[in-house]
Scaffold this motif. Structure first.
Motif, PDB file in Angstrom:
ATOM      1  N   LEU A   1      62.363  71.234   4.424  1.00  0.00           N
ATOM      2  CA  LEU A   1      62.647  72.083   5.578  1.00  0.00           C
ATOM      3  C   LEU A   1      64.027  71.790   6.159  1.00  0.00           C
ATOM      4  N   LYS A   2      64.414  70.523   6.172  1.00  0.00           N
ATOM      5  CA  LYS A   2      65.758  70.160   6.636  1.00  0.00           C
ATOM      6  C   LYS A   2      66.811  70.840   5.760  1.00  0.00           C
ATOM      7  N   SER A   3      66.589  70.874   4.444  1.00  0.00           N
ATOM      8  CA  SER A   3      67.546  71.509   3.533  1.00  0.00           C
ATOM      9  C   SER A   3      67.600  73.023   3.742  1.00  0.00           C
ATOM     10  N   GLN A   4      66.538  73.591   4.332  1.00  0.00           N
ATOM     11  CA  GLN A   4      66.491  75.015   4.622  1.00  0.00           C
ATOM     12  C   GLN A   4      66.979  75.340   6.041  1.00  0.00           C
ATOM     13  N   GLY A   5      67.426  74.303   6.758  1.00  0.00           N
ATOM     14  CA  GLY A   5      67.922  74.497   8.119  1.00  0.00           C
ATOM     15  C   GLY A   5      66.833  74.653   9.159  1.00  0.00           C
ATOM     16  N   ILE A   6      65.626  74.194   8.852  1.00  0.00           N
ATOM     17  CA  ILE A   6      64.494  74.274   9.782  1.00  0.00           C
ATOM     18  C   ILE A   6      64.305  72.900  10.422  1.00  0.00           C
ATOM     19  N   PRO A   7      64.610  72.763  11.710  1.00  0.00           N
ATOM     20  CA  PRO A   7      64.452  71.460  12.359  1.00  0.00           C
ATOM     21  C   PRO A   7      63.002  71.163  12.736  1.00  0.00           C
ATOM     22  N   VAL A   8      62.684  69.894  12.800  1.00  0.00           N
ATOM     23  CA  VAL A   8      61.374  69.455  13.289  1.00  0.00           C
ATOM     24  C   VAL A   8      61.383  69.623  14.804  1.00  0.00           C
ATOM     25  N   ALA A   9      60.385  70.325  15.329  1.00  0.00           N
ATOM     26  CA  ALA A   9      60.291  70.547  16.770  1.00  0.00           C
ATOM     27  C   ALA A   9      59.608  69.380  17.478  1.00  0.00           C
ATOM     28  N   ARG A  10      58.576  68.808  16.842  1.00  0.00           N
ATOM     29  CA  ARG A  10      57.859  67.648  17.389  1.00  0.00           C
ATOM     30  C   ARG A  10      57.333  66.826  16.234  1.00  0.00           C
ATOM     31  N   GLY A  11      57.392  65.513  16.406  1.00  0.00           N
ATOM     32  CA  GLY A  11      56.811  64.629  15.408  1.00  0.00           C
ATOM     33  C   GLY A  11      57.856  63.962  14.547  1.00  0.00           C
ATOM     34  N   PRO A  12      57.406  63.259  13.525  1.00  0.00           N
ATOM     35  CA  PRO A  12      56.026  63.178  13.047  1.00  0.00           C
ATOM     36  C   PRO A  12      55.136  62.352  13.979  1.00  0.00           C
ATOM     37  N   ILE A  13      53.866  62.711  13.974  1.00  0.00           N
ATOM     38  CA  ILE A  13      52.855  62.092  14.819  1.00  0.00           C
ATOM     39  C   ILE A  13      51.785  61.520  13.890  1.00  0.00           C
ATOM     40  N   THR A  14      51.331  60.307  14.184  1.00  0.00           N
ATOM     41  CA  THR A  14      50.283  59.655  13.397  1.00  0.00           C
ATOM     42  C   THR A  14      49.149  59.275  14.353  1.00  0.00           C
ATOM     43  N   PRO A  15      48.185  60.187  14.578  1.00  0.00           N
ATOM     44  CA  PRO A  15      47.117  59.886  15.522  1.00  0.00           C
ATOM     45  C   PRO A  15      46.092  58.891  14.994  1.00  0.00           C
ATOM     46  N   ASN A  16      46.033  58.735  13.657  1.00  0.00           N
ATOM     47  CA  ASN A  16      45.149  57.746  13.057  1.00  0.00           C
ATOM     48  C   ASN A  16      45.722  57.395  11.685  1.00  0.00           C
ATOM     49  N   PRO A  17      45.230  56.347  11.034  1.00  0.00           N
ATOM     50  CA  PRO A  17      45.814  55.914   9.759  1.00  0.00           C
ATOM     51  C   PRO A  17      45.701  56.921   8.610  1.00  0.00           C
ATOM     52  N   HIS A  18      44.887  57.963   8.769  1.00  0.00           N
ATOM     53  CA  HIS A  18      44.656  58.910   7.678  1.00  0.00           C
ATOM     54  C   HIS A  18      45.317  60.269   7.904  1.00  0.00           C
ATOM     55  N   LEU A  19      46.059  60.420   9.003  1.00  0.00           N
ATOM     56  CA  LEU A  19      46.646  61.713   9.323  1.00  0.00           C
ATOM     57  C   LEU A  19      48.047  61.556   9.895  1.00  0.00           C
ATOM     58  N   ARG A  20      48.966  62.331   9.330  1.00  0.00           N
ATOM     59  CA  ARG A  20      50.335  62.445   9.861  1.00  0.00           C
ATOM     60  C   ARG A  20      50.680  63.923   9.907  1.00  0.00           C
ATOM     61  N   PHE A  21      51.407  64.346  10.949  1.00  0.00           N
ATOM     62  CA  PHE A  21      51.810  65.744  11.023  1.00  0.00           C
ATOM     63  C   PHE A  21      53.061  65.887  11.876  1.00  0.00           C
ATOM     64  N   PHE A  22      53.691  67.055  11.722  1.00  0.00           N
ATOM     65  CA  PHE A  22      54.815  67.428  12.573  1.00  0.00           C
ATOM     66  C   PHE A  22      54.773  68.932  12.776  1.00  0.00           C
ATOM     67  N   TYR A  23      55.567  69.398  13.744  1.00  0.00           N
ATOM     68  CA  TYR A  23      55.617  70.820  14.058  1.00  0.00           C
ATOM     69  C   TYR A  23      57.023  71.360  13.846  1.00  0.00           C
ATOM     70  N   ILE A  24      57.079  72.594  13.346  1.00  0.00           N
ATOM     71  CA  ILE A  24      58.307  73.373  13.306  1.00  0.00           C
ATOM     72  C   ILE A  24      58.009  74.665  14.062  1.00  0.00           C
ATOM     73  N   LEU A  25      59.036  75.441  14.340  1.00  0.00           N
ATOM     74  CA  LEU A  25      58.851  76.716  15.026  1.00  0.00           C
ATOM     75  C   LEU A  25      59.160  77.856  14.072  1.00  0.00           C
ATOM     76  N   ASP A  26      58.334  78.902  14.112  1.00  0.00           N
ATOM     77  CA  ASP A  26      58.625  80.084  13.301  1.00  0.00           C
ATOM     78  C   ASP A  26      59.685  80.917  14.028  1.00  0.00           C
ATOM     79  N   PRO A  27      60.161  82.004  13.446  1.00  0.00           N
ATOM     80  CA  PRO A  27      61.235  82.786  14.075  1.00  0.00           C
ATOM     81  C   PRO A  27      60.894  83.353  15.454  1.00  0.00           C
ATOM     82  N   ASP A  28      59.595  83.472  15.774  1.00  0.00           N
ATOM     83  CA  ASP A  28      59.193  83.966  17.088  1.00  0.00           C
ATOM     84  C   ASP A  28      58.842  82.845  18.057  1.00  0.00           C
TER      85      ASP A  28
END
Length: 119
Positions: A82-109
Protein backbone atom coordinates in the motif's frame (compact mmCIF):
# COMPACT_ATOMS: atom_id res chain seq x y z
CA UNK A 1 -29.48 -16.47 7.07
CA UNK A 2 -26.25 -15.05 5.67
CA UNK A 3 -25.01 -11.54 5.01
CA UNK A 4 -25.16 -10.95 1.25
CA UNK A 5 -23.42 -7.61 0.66
CA UNK A 6 -22.28 -4.34 2.18
CA UNK A 7 -23.12 -1.15 0.29
CA UNK A 8 -20.95 1.95 0.13
CA UNK A 9 -22.31 5.03 -1.62
CA UNK A 10 -19.36 6.65 -3.35
CA UNK A 11 -18.87 10.00 -5.06
CA UNK A 12 -16.78 8.75 -7.99
CA UNK A 13 -17.28 5.14 -9.02
CA UNK A 14 -14.14 4.92 -11.18
CA UNK A 15 -11.93 6.27 -8.37
CA UNK A 16 -13.47 3.77 -5.93
CA UNK A 17 -13.05 0.95 -8.46
CA UNK A 18 -9.39 1.86 -8.85
CA UNK A 19 -9.03 1.55 -5.07
CA UNK A 20 -11.06 -1.61 -4.38
CA UNK A 21 -10.42 -3.45 -7.67
CA UNK A 22 -7.15 -1.98 -8.93
CA UNK A 23 -5.25 -1.66 -5.65
CA UNK A 24 -6.94 -4.09 -3.22
CA UNK A 25 -7.59 -6.64 -5.99
CA UNK A 26 -11.29 -7.39 -5.46
CA UNK A 27 -12.68 -8.90 -8.68
CA UNK A 28 -15.62 -7.18 -10.38
CA UNK A 29 -18.54 -9.60 -10.30
CA UNK A 30 -20.92 -7.40 -12.26
CA UNK A 31 -21.56 -3.83 -13.24
CA UNK A 32 -25.01 -2.43 -13.99
CA UNK A 33 -27.36 0.54 -13.79
CA UNK A 34 -30.45 0.68 -11.62
CA UNK A 35 -32.80 3.66 -11.31
CA UNK A 36 -30.20 5.91 -12.91
CA UNK A 37 -27.41 4.85 -10.53
CA UNK A 38 -24.22 3.08 -11.59
CA UNK A 39 -23.59 0.01 -9.41
CA UNK A 40 -20.68 -2.41 -9.18
CA UNK A 41 -20.66 -5.64 -7.18
CA UNK A 42 -17.19 -6.74 -6.08
CA UNK A 43 -16.47 -10.33 -5.15
CA UNK A 44 -14.63 -10.78 -1.87
CA UNK A 45 -14.10 -14.50 -2.43
CA UNK A 46 -16.79 -15.28 0.12
CA UNK A 47 -19.86 -13.54 1.42
CA UNK A 48 -20.53 -10.70 1.89
CA UNK A 49 -19.83 -8.96 -1.38
CA UNK A 50 -19.03 -5.26 -1.60
CA UNK A 51 -21.51 -3.10 -3.51
CA UNK A 52 -20.44 0.34 -4.71
CA UNK A 53 -23.17 2.77 -5.77
CA UNK A 54 -22.26 6.09 -7.36
CA UNK A 55 -24.29 9.01 -6.18
CA UNK A 56 -24.13 12.37 -4.51
CA UNK A 57 -26.63 11.54 -1.78
CA UNK A 58 -24.73 9.17 0.54
CA UNK A 59 -26.89 7.39 3.08
CA UNK A 60 -23.78 6.86 5.20
CA UNK A 61 -21.04 9.37 5.82
CA UNK A 62 -17.50 8.16 6.59
CA UNK A 63 -17.84 9.61 10.11
CA UNK A 64 -20.69 7.20 10.93
CA UNK A 65 -18.36 4.53 12.30
CA UNK A 66 -18.77 2.01 9.48
CA UNK A 67 -15.63 0.25 8.28
CA UNK A 68 -14.94 -2.59 5.87
CA UNK A 69 -12.46 -5.27 6.93
CA UNK A 70 -10.34 -7.70 4.96
CA UNK A 71 -8.06 -10.55 6.02
CA UNK A 72 -4.50 -10.53 4.65
CA UNK A 73 -1.81 -13.20 4.85
CA UNK A 74 0.93 -10.77 5.85
CA UNK A 75 0.25 -7.40 7.44
CA UNK A 76 3.82 -6.26 6.82
CA UNK A 77 3.61 -7.11 3.10
CA UNK A 78 0.23 -5.37 2.85
CA UNK A 79 1.65 -2.22 4.45
CA UNK A 80 4.63 -2.20 2.09
CA UNK A 81 2.43 -2.76 -0.96
CA UNK A 82 0.00 0.00 0.00
CA UNK A 83 2.90 2.37 0.72
CA UNK A 84 4.22 1.67 -2.81
CA UNK A 85 0.76 2.57 -4.14
CA UNK A 86 0.74 5.88 -2.24
CA UNK A 87 -1.87 4.72 0.29
CA UNK A 88 -0.90 5.86 3.80
CA UNK A 89 -1.80 4.00 6.98
CA UNK A 90 -4.50 6.01 8.77
CA UNK A 91 -4.26 4.14 12.11
CA UNK A 92 -2.13 1.33 13.41
CA UNK A 93 -0.77 -1.20 13.30
CA UNK A 94 -2.67 -2.31 16.39
CA UNK A 95 -2.10 -5.60 18.24
CA UNK A 96 -5.03 -6.15 20.63
CA UNK A 97 -3.90 -9.71 21.41
CA UNK A 98 -1.03 -12.03 20.41
CA UNK A 99 -3.06 -13.57 17.55
CA UNK A 100 -4.32 -10.43 15.82
CA UNK A 101 -2.70 -7.42 14.16
CA UNK A 102 -4.45 -4.84 12.00
CA UNK A 103 -4.28 -1.35 10.57
CA UNK A 104 -6.64 1.04 8.82
CA UNK A 105 -6.43 2.90 5.53
CA UNK A 106 -9.00 5.26 4.05
CA UNK A 107 -10.83 4.68 0.78
CA UNK A 108 -11.32 7.60 -1.66
CA UNK A 109 -14.51 8.66 0.17
CA UNK A 110 -12.93 8.51 3.62
CA UNK A 111 -14.42 5.17 4.72
CA UNK A 112 -12.08 3.16 6.94
CA UNK A 113 -10.78 -0.08 5.49
CA UNK A 114 -9.25 -2.47 8.01
CA UNK A 115 -6.62 -4.99 6.94
CA UNK A 116 -6.08 -7.73 9.53
CA UNK A 117 -3.70 -10.63 10.00
CA UNK A 118 -4.63 -13.51 12.31
CA UNK A 119 -1.97 -15.94 13.47
Amino acid sequence: MSLNWITLRVRDLETSLNFYHGILGLPIERRFESRGKQIVMLDTGTHPKLELIQGNDPALKPECGVSVGFEVKSLDEAMEYLKSQGIPVARGPITPNPHLRFFYILDPDGFEVQLAEHS
